[in-house]
Design a protein around this motif. Sequence first.
Motif, short mmCIF file in Angstrom:
data_model
loop_
_atom_site.label_atom_id
_atom_site.label_comp_id
_atom_site.label_asym_id
_atom_site.label_seq_id
_atom_site.Cartn_x
_atom_site.Cartn_y
_atom_site.Cartn_z
N LEU A 42 36.30 -3.32 -52.07
CA LEU A 42 34.87 -3.08 -52.15
C LEU A 42 34.55 -2.24 -53.38
O LEU A 42 35.28 -1.31 -53.71
CB LEU A 42 34.36 -2.39 -50.89
N VAL A 43 33.47 -2.59 -54.05
CA VAL A 43 33.03 -1.87 -55.24
C VAL A 43 31.59 -1.42 -55.02
O VAL A 43 30.87 -2.02 -54.21
CB VAL A 43 33.13 -2.75 -56.51
N PRO A 44 31.14 -0.38 -55.71
CA PRO A 44 29.75 0.05 -55.55
C PRO A 44 28.78 -1.09 -55.84
O PRO A 44 28.97 -1.86 -56.78
CB PRO A 44 29.61 1.18 -56.57
N GLY A 45 27.78 -1.22 -54.99
CA GLY A 45 26.76 -2.24 -55.16
C GLY A 45 27.14 -3.59 -54.61
O GLY A 45 26.45 -4.58 -54.87
N ILE A 51 29.93 -10.84 -48.11
CA ILE A 51 31.17 -10.49 -47.40
C ILE A 51 31.06 -10.93 -45.94
O ILE A 51 32.01 -11.49 -45.38
CB ILE A 51 31.45 -8.98 -47.53
N ILE A 52 29.91 -10.70 -45.32
CA ILE A 52 29.70 -11.11 -43.93
C ILE A 52 29.87 -12.62 -43.81
O ILE A 52 30.55 -13.12 -42.90
CB ILE A 52 28.31 -10.65 -43.43
N LEU A 71 38.69 0.60 -49.34
CA LEU A 71 37.48 1.41 -49.43
C LEU A 71 37.67 2.55 -50.41
O LEU A 71 38.73 2.71 -51.00
CB LEU A 71 37.11 1.94 -48.04
N TYR A 72 36.64 3.35 -50.56
CA TYR A 72 36.67 4.47 -51.50
C TYR A 72 37.34 5.68 -50.85
O TYR A 72 37.18 5.93 -49.66
CB TYR A 72 35.26 4.88 -51.93
N GLY A 73 38.04 6.44 -51.65
CA GLY A 73 38.57 7.74 -51.23
C GLY A 73 39.29 7.72 -49.90
O GLY A 73 40.24 6.98 -49.69
N SER A 101 42.12 0.50 -46.07
CA SER A 101 43.03 1.25 -46.93
C SER A 101 42.20 1.90 -48.03
O SER A 101 41.03 1.60 -48.20
CB SER A 101 44.11 0.33 -47.51
N THR A 102 42.83 2.77 -48.77
CA THR A 102 42.14 3.46 -49.85
C THR A 102 42.45 2.80 -51.18
O THR A 102 43.52 2.22 -51.35
CB THR A 102 42.52 4.95 -49.90
#
Length: 194
Positions: A42-45, A51-52, A71-73, A101-102
């Motif tokens: 996943l990326v911002p925006g 995806i759904i 995902l982030y962080g 996962s991160t």
Amino acid sequence: NIDSLATIGIHVEEKDHLFLPPPKGAFRVRTEMDTRLITLRLVPGFDDAMIIHMIKAASKETVLKGLILQLYGAGNMPSLKNDLIECLKDATDDGVCVVVSTQCHTGSVIMGHYATGLALKEAGVVSAGDMTLEATTAKLAYLLGRQDLAIDEVRDLMGVDLRGELTPEGLMPPPPLASTYQKAIFKKNRSRIF
């Protein structure tokens, strides 16, 4: 996500304390891997509608068994993605093992550290901990390929260190404290312990 096992120079300096003991029992190889899984970074925006749609189509057309989201962080994503979280809940209810996962090179997913992570956990999503994406994918394909495991057992085993791929939760360093409030609460609770 582990220190190097050895340093090679003029001499090889092994870090024996990092070596796992040899497994007990007879050596066996399981070759059944269920690769009906998708990995998404996943990326911002990102457009959650796309995806759904992809998750729903994969679930119907190819009988999706596993979904890994990077995902982030510490396992975070934008909090205004309720439709996506609902889709992930539907997927877990339909027998898909959804793992987060991160994207970070070090660190781990901490479910429940943020509101979104808590919502994901309540939707039945499981954490990859500090496993690399490759380790997470291989482990999930291996566990899904085991015909003797129910999907709940697969979900539980994703959080268990089988062969050194995952740092057990009790050995993970505590999460960083994000706010002054959290630091104050930590300090207050620590003084009660000692």
